[in-house]
Design an enzyme around this catalytic site. Structure first.
Site, PDB file in Angstrom:
ATOM      1  N   GLU A  14       0.866  -1.103   0.000  1.00 50.92           N
ATOM      2  CA  GLU A  14      -0.126   0.019   0.133  1.00 50.92           C
ATOM      3  C   GLU A  14       0.848   1.254  -0.054  1.00 50.92           C
ATOM      4  OE1 GLU A  14      -3.993  -0.924   2.287  1.00 50.92           O
ATOM      5  OE2 GLU A  14      -2.349  -1.584   3.325  1.00 50.92           O
ATOM      6  N   GLU A  60      -4.126  -9.451   3.423  1.00 50.28           N
ATOM      7  CA  GLU A  60      -4.906  -9.280   4.669  1.00 50.28           C
ATOM      8  C   GLU A  60      -6.103 -10.334   4.727  1.00 50.28           C
ATOM      9  OE1 GLU A  60      -2.824  -5.317   3.956  1.00 50.28           O
ATOM     10  OE2 GLU A  60      -3.683  -6.972   2.468  1.00 50.28           O
TER      11      GLU A  60
END
Length: 713
Positions: free
Chosen positions: A118, A140
Site C-alpha cells: 500500500e 490481509e
C-alpha cells in the site's frame, strides 16, 4: 527524527528515504513507523523547494512486511474509535506523499506485502528488483482483514474493479513478473545499482507527476459499478463468494463492499469507507482467531520442540518403501528439495508407477511455463525406482509408506535396516499404528520415529512427527531437519493409537456417518459441514480415505486392544460402514463408489440409494446441531489428546488441526474454537449434545478444570 527512516539528500537533490525499523527483522507500519513518517513528511515539506524527488527503499531483506500484527491483535470494541482514527491518520500520510507535487518512487528490493505494498501504491512509480525472492500482494484477507492503508481505493482506481477484486479478495502473493504484467509495478531492475539509476531517471523525466484519479475527468478503468458489464459481474459476485466462503469469512464480503462502494465516491470518502470496514473486521473475533493462528504457525515453523544439541543435518539420500500414492508423493517433494531418492516397491515396474506420479506433476508445470524441461529432468533424475533392497545402501533416512498392516511394515523396515548407513533414521508414515510397537521390528529402536504425511503430499503442508518410547534426541532432531528441508511444517506428538490428527479426523468422519445412520439427510450433513467451514463433508472425505481402510483400522485397533485385555467400545458409525461394505459392496472412491457415485464424464454426486435406505423424515435435526456436532466432537477429542499428553502444546493443536484435517481457519484451530466460544458456554453446549446424541460429547476433565480455574488453552 528517528533511525526508523533515514533521510539522505543526494547531490542531484533527490532525497532517499531508507526504512530501517530498529530492533526488528522486518519493517512494519507500527506506532514508531507512523511517528517517523510524520517527522519525515514535515521535513520533506520544509525542504520542498530544494528537492527534485523522493526515492523510498528499505535497509531490510523485505521492503515492508505490513501492519503490526501485535498491535492489530489487541484492538477491541472499546478501542475502535481510536483505531479508526489511527487508520485515517496513516492514510493521510500516504495521501500526503501521493499529492506532494514532486515525484515519489518506490525502489523495491524485497517483498512488499499488505501495508508495504500500500505504501508502494501511494508512490507515483514502482520499480522492483527482478528476483524470484520478491513477493508482492495484499494478503490481509488471509488474516480475516482487508487492506486498511488505501489498498482497496488505489488498486480499484489503478486496475478497475474486475482486475482488482481477485487481488484484493484472494490475498495471493505474486512474483515481480506477474506484478509487472498486471500493472501493480511499473518497471524491473537487474540489480540494486540499476534500481536506483532507473528511479533517478524516472524522477528527472517526470518532474510534476499527478495520479490519474487526481486529474479532471478521471474514468475508472473498465467502468463504474453502473456500467452494464461491471454491473453484470457484480450481480453474481456475492453468490459466487458465498459458495466459496459459506458465510464463515466476513473479510472477502467486506472487501467486495469497500471496493464497490469506494468506486462510486470521491477518493477521501472511499478511504473513510475502507477504514470503517477495516475497523469492523479488526475488532471482530474472526480476525483475532486468524491473527492468533498466524503467530502460532510461526512458532511451530520455528521448530521449538527440536532438541537443541544435535547439529542441523541435511539428508542426502532417502529411501522410500512403497511406491503408492503416499510413497510417490513423498518421493516427489524430496526430489524437488534436492534430495536423492530411492523409491522401492515389490518390483521395478511397481516402483516406476510411483515415479510416474512425479512425471505427471512436473509435466503439468512444464506445460504451464512454471518450470523448464531441464528443471523437470533434474528433479526426475534424483528419483531412482527399484525392486531391490540393496539399492537402499547409503541412505540417511528410510520412510516406510506401505499399507496399514503391522506385519508388512515390520518386514520392509527390518530388511531396509540391513543395508542403510549405521546411524540412519528409520521412519514410518503410518497414520494410526503406535510407533513404539512398530519400532520393535528393527534392532536400533532409538533410530525409529513416525513421519505422518498427508495426502496429497505435494499440497498438504503438515507432517506429524511421532516420538516413540525409545526415540532418541538425534533421531528427533533429524526428523525436524528433514521436514524443514522439504519445506513442510512439523508438529511433534507423543505416541498413541491414531496420534493426534488421525484421531480427531476419525471423530469428524464418524460423526457424519453416525448422523446418516440416525436418518439425517445426507445432503444436509454435507452442506452443513461446509457451512461450518470444513473443506469437504464427512461422507465425501470418508470415500476419499476408503471405507474399507476405515474398517480395517478399527479391526486392527480391536485386535491390538483385545490382546491388552481392553474391549474397544463400538461407535454408531460402525454399523453404517459395515452395511455399505457388506450389503452394497461400496468401499469408497477408489473402488468406484461409496457414499458418492463417481461417473466418468460428470461430477460426483451422493448415491441416490442413501435417501431411500437411510433417510427418515422424522429424524431430521437443525443445521446448527449438525454444525456443532461436527466441530464440537473434533474439539473435544483435541482436548483429550492434550489431557493424555499426546499433544505437547496449544500451538501444535491449533496448527495441526487446521493444516492436517482442515479444521476451519476462521476458528483459529480446535482449541481456539473453545477459547473463543467461552469454556463454560462450550461445556454447557457439549453436555446438551451429550444428552441428545451420546456420551462421546461429555467434556473431559481437563476442560472442566480449565473452566473452573478461569484459564484458556
Amino acid at each position: 527524527m528517528t533511525d526508523a527512516i533515514r533521510y539522505e539528500t543526494g547531490q542531484d537533490q533527490i532525497v532517499t528515504l531508507t526504512l530501517d525499523m530498529p530492533g526488528q527483522q522486518a519493517n512494519t507500519l507500527n506506532a514508531a513507523y507512523r511517528q517517523a513518517m510524520a517527522d519525515t513528511l514535515e521535513r520533506l515539506q520544509s525542504d520542498k523547494d530544494a528537492i527534485v524527488g523522493v526515492i523510498i527503499r528499505s535497509a531490510k531483506k523485505t521492503f515492508v512486511a505490513g501492519g503490526d500484527l501485535n498491535e492489530l491483535s489487541q484492538v477491541d470494541a472499546a478501542r475502535a474509535a481510536a483505531f479508526y482514527q489511527m487508520t485515517m491518520d496513516l492514510k493521510a500520510q500516504l495521501r500526503t506523499l501521493e499529492t506532494y507535487g514532486k515525484p515519489v518512487v518506490a525502489a523495491i528490493e524485497g517483498s512488499a506485502l499488505g501495508g508495504g505494498l500500500e505504501l508502494c501504491l501511494a508512490c507515483h512509480h514502482r520499480i522492483a528488483l527482478n528476483g524470484g525472492h520478491i513477493k508482492l500482494g495484499l494478503p490481509e484477507v488471509t488474516l480475516g482483514l482487508l487492506p486498511g492503508g488505501g489498498g482497496t481505493v488505489r488498486l480499484v482506481r489503478m486496475l478497475g474493479l474486475e482486475k482488482a477484486l481477485p487481488l484484493l479478495m484472494q490475498g495471493r502473493t505474486m512474483g515481480v513478473d506477474h506484478a509487472l504484467k498486471t500493472g501493480v509495478i511499473d518497471q524491473l531492475a537487474s540489480d540494486a545499482e540499476d534500481l536506483m539509476a532507473k528511479a533517478r531517471a524516472w524522477i528527472l523525466a517526470n518532474p510534476v507527476p499527478i495520479k490519474a484519479w487526481d486529474q479532471p475527468g478521471f474514468q475508472l478503468p473498465g467502468g463504474t459499478p453502473a456500467h452494464p458489464n461491471v454491473a453484470q459481474m457484480l450481480a453474481i459476485a456475492p453468490s459466487i463468494l458465498r459458495s466459496k466462503t459459506w458465510g464463515c469469512y466476513p473479510a472477502p464480503e467486506k472487501i467486495l463492499a469497500a471496493a464497490v462502494e469506494g468506486a462510486q465516491v470521491d477518493f477521501h470518502t472511499a478511504e473513510k469507507i475502507e477504514a470503517r470496514y477495516f475497523t469492523e473486521l479488526a475488532t471482530g473475533p474472526i480476525a483475532k482467531n486468524m491473527i492468533g493462528s498466524w503467530f502460532q504457525l510461526n512458532r511451530v515453523k520455528a521448530a521449538e520442540a527440536r532438541p537443541k544439541a544435535p547439529p542441523v543435518f541435511n539428508m542426502r539420500k532417502v529411501g522410500i518403501l512403497g511406491a503408492g500414492l503416499m510413497g510417490g508423493g513423498i518421493a516427489y517433494v524430496s526430489a524437488v528439495a534436492g534430495v536423492s531418492v530411492i523409491l522401492k516397491d515389490v518390483n521395478l515396474a511397481a516402483a516406476q508407477k510411483g515415479k510416474d506420479y512425479s512425471v505427471r506433476l512436473l509435466n503439468k508445470q512444464v506445460a504451464s511455463g512454471r518450470i523448464t524441461e531441464a528443471q523437470r529432468d533434474a528433479v526426475l533424475g534424483r528419483i531412482k525406482p527399484t525392486g531391490r533392497d540393496s539399492d537402499l545402501e547409503g541412505c540417511d533416512l528410510i520412510i516406510e509408506a506401505v499399507f496399514e498392516n503391522r506385519e508388512l511394515k515390520a518386514q520392509v523396515s527390518a530388511a531396509a535396516e540391513q543395508v542403510v548407513v549405521p546411524n540412519a533414521v528409520i521412519a514410518s508414515n503410518t497414520s494410526t499404528l503406535p510407533i513404539t510397537g512398530l519400532a520393535s521390528a528393527i534392532s536400533r529402536q532409538e533410530r525409529f520415529i513416525g513421519l505422518h504425511f498427508f495426502s496429497p503430499v505435494e499440497k498438504m503442508r503438515l507432517v506429524e512427527i511421532i516420538k516413540g518410547a525409545r526415540t532418541n534426541d538425534m533421531t528427533l532432531a533429524r526428523a525436524f531437519d528433514f521436514v524443514q528441508q522439504i519445506g513442510k511444517t512439523a508438529i511433534l506428538v507423543n505416541d498413541s493409537r491414531g496420534f493426534f490428527t488421525s484421531r480427531v479426523f476419525a471423530t469428524f468422519a464418524d460423526e457424519g456417518i453416525a448422523m446418516l445412520g440416525e436418518g439425517v439427510s445426507a445432503p444436509m450433513i454435507e452442506t452443513e459441514a461446509r457451512k461450518a467451514g470444513m473443506p469437504v463433508g464427512p461422507l465425501a472425505v470418508s470415500d476419499e480415505v476408503s471405507l474399507r481402510l476405515m474398517h480395517q483400522i478399527r479391526q486392527q485397533a480391536r485386535k491390538d486392544l483385545a490382546e491388552q485385555g481392553v474391549d474397544l467400545a463400538g461407535h454408531p458409525a460402525d454399523a453404517v460402514i459395515e452395511q455399505l461394505l457388506n450389503e452394497f459392496d461400496r468401499a469408497g472412491k477408489a473402488s468406484g463408489g461409496g457414499f458418492y457415485d463417481y461417473p466418468d464424464a460428470a461430477p460426483k454426486h451422493l448415491w441416490p440409494e442413501l435417501k431411500t435406505r437411510f433417510e427418515k423424515p422424522d429424524a431430521q435435526i437443525s443445521g446448527q446441531d449438525i454444525r456443532d456436532r461436527l466441530l464440537f466432537i473434533q474439539a473435544l477429542e483435541t482436548v483429550r489428546c492434550m489431557e493424555e499428553g499426546v499433544l505437547r502444546s496449544t500451538a501444535d493443536a491449533n496448527v495441526g488441526s487446521m493444516l492436517g484435517i482442515g479444521f476451519p481457519a476462521w476458528t483459529g484451530g480446535a482449541l481456539q474454537f473453545i477459547n473463543q466460544y467461552g469454556l463454560k458456554p462450550f461445556i454447557t453446549r457439549a453436555r446438551a449434545l451429550a444428552e441428545r446424541y451420546g456420551e462421546r460429547f461429555q467434556p473431559p476433565a481437563l476442560l472442566l478444570e480449565k473452566a473452573e480455574e478461569g484459564s484458556l488453552f
